[in-house]
Design an enzyme around this catalytic site. Sequence first.
Site, PDB file in Angstrom:
ATOM      1  CD  GLU A 181       3.048   6.816  -6.702  1.00  0.00           C
ATOM      2  OE1 GLU A 181       3.325   7.383  -5.641  1.00  0.00           O
ATOM      3  OE2 GLU A 181       2.301   5.815  -6.759  1.00  0.00           O
ATOM      4  N   GLY A 193       5.286   2.966   0.090  1.00  0.00           N
ATOM      5  CA  GLY A 193       5.934   3.755  -0.969  1.00  0.00           C
ATOM      6  C   GLY A 193       5.051   3.805  -2.197  1.00  0.00           C
ATOM      7  CB  SER A 235      -0.904   0.005   1.231  1.00  0.00           C
ATOM      8  OG  SER A 235      -0.119   0.285   2.370  1.00  0.00           O
ATOM      9  CE  LYS A 236      -0.509   6.422  -3.462  1.00  0.00           C
ATOM     10  NZ  LYS A 236       0.582   6.131  -4.361  1.00  0.00           N
ATOM     11  NE  ARG A 237       0.421   0.607   6.130  1.00  0.00           N
ATOM     12  CZ  ARG A 237       1.092  -0.503   6.427  1.00  0.00           C
ATOM     13  NH1 ARG A 237       2.158  -0.458   7.159  1.00  0.00           N
ATOM     14  NH2 ARG A 237       0.667  -1.680   5.987  1.00  0.00           N
TER      15      ARG A 237
END
Length: 508
Positions: free
Chosen positions: A282, A276, A272-274
């Site tokens: 991106e 990276g 998840s975004k957590r």
Amino acid sequence: MPLFIKPGGVRCRIAPSPTGNLHIGTARAALFNYLFAKKYGGKFILRIEDTDIERSDKVFEKNILEGLQWLGINADEGPEAGGPHAPYRQSERTASYKKYIKKLLDEGRAFYCFHSEQELKFEAKEQMSMKLPLFHLCSFRDMPQSEAETKKAAGQSAIIRFKIPTEPSNHQITFQDLIRNQVHFFTGLLGDFSIAKNLETPLYNFAVVVDDHEMAITHVIRGEDHIPNTPKQLLIAEALGWTTTNEFGDIVPPWRYAHLPLILGPDCSKLSKRHGATSVDEYREQGYLPEALFNFMALVGWNPGTDKEIFTKEELIQEFSIENVQKAGAIFDIQKLDWMNGEYIRRKPLSELAELTMPFLKESGLLQITNHKSQITNDYLKKVLALEQPRLKKLSEIGERTDYFFRAPAYNKGLLRWKDMNDEKVLAALKRAEEIIKLKVKSLKSKIEIEKIFLEEIGEGDKGEILWPLRVALTGKKASPSPFEIMEILGKEESLKKLKTATRKITG
Ligand code: GLU
């Protein structure tokens, strides 16, 4: 387990929903489908699943198409490539869905449910409080269609549900999965699940089955988060008459399933975004090369059975085997990606590396292009790149690593001090370096020559006393390549200029 390679050829698909940018999980699923299809000489199909009108967005569709193209996962059929089963966007396939929803309604395999959202929520809450599985066995399931039509005509809102067979009750559904072997489900836990908002608006589980059938898909390779959807899709396919039954009475769809392991972060929780970056663009923006990400993603959940890690696209197509895809969650190891990206950077010819790094140098303000001309020559850029190529992990690092080749370095005069040197000693060292360059070094063309002369001139003793202030004067950095390598690129004039600036920093 037999792979079910059909004589007509393998047809795999990726079916992203354009409700967000191309996610690493979707890209990895696309890659495995692509590798599998290509290995068997088949076709890779791209289908845009934009049935969720509110959440779908053309911007995301564009991002997904561009991301796949950047990665080199090119579709043989799809919204852009076209193909015999066009259209490849669900929003353009309403007529097909309508035909099959009608068929299920007419045959009593689907029905209109008039329960309000509130009523359904209340039911779910009750089930939760009794620790029962959540499902809705609808009281409208046996309402004759004519009666339902009258209710609708009177303005009552309804959705369309699949009528789950209740005979035999709690029937076991088994399907074969190329990665997980047999997977079992019980119909008693499914309830009368929804398949469409109305005749024109199918929901995911319904649309996907119609499309996989109409697009003659042979292998459905997708994330394991879709395992719970599979029994619903099997029942829909069966109700539409597209399945067969094996000797054990199991429903056999016209395609084989393979559910890929979840992608996990280093702490073993779902990526998840957590952790990276989670979207392909991106990674692109951070300066990863598409070939590196392609190679790396192939190893997220699959292993070739050897220690080999660097594969060309062709090698991956040849060596990929769905049998070697693991069941357990696959860790997305960013350090390994960094290492691999560096390996790919090192394999690039300098001219290509120059092209690739140019946007990053421009973005960091180091390279100005006016009238298609940059302030530095291509030769100069290639020399700078050759110096950093052995160390570079991401293209985006280029600016911070090489800024001193493009502009005067900014640093604190304290950095010029080696060990406990005072300003006086630093000044003397800078002067000495200047003298050596001016008097002894004819040109700064060869780093070997420069190094030889400097070492001879310095003689015995702590070389750092000259070389540290010199290197900092040239770069303004704590760490960098050797001053000899740097001077070779900067040239005599520019190197002397930088020494002067350093001297001025101390003398004020
Ligand atoms: N639209 C679904 C998704 O993006 C595709 C699921 C499938 O492959 O069946 O997850």
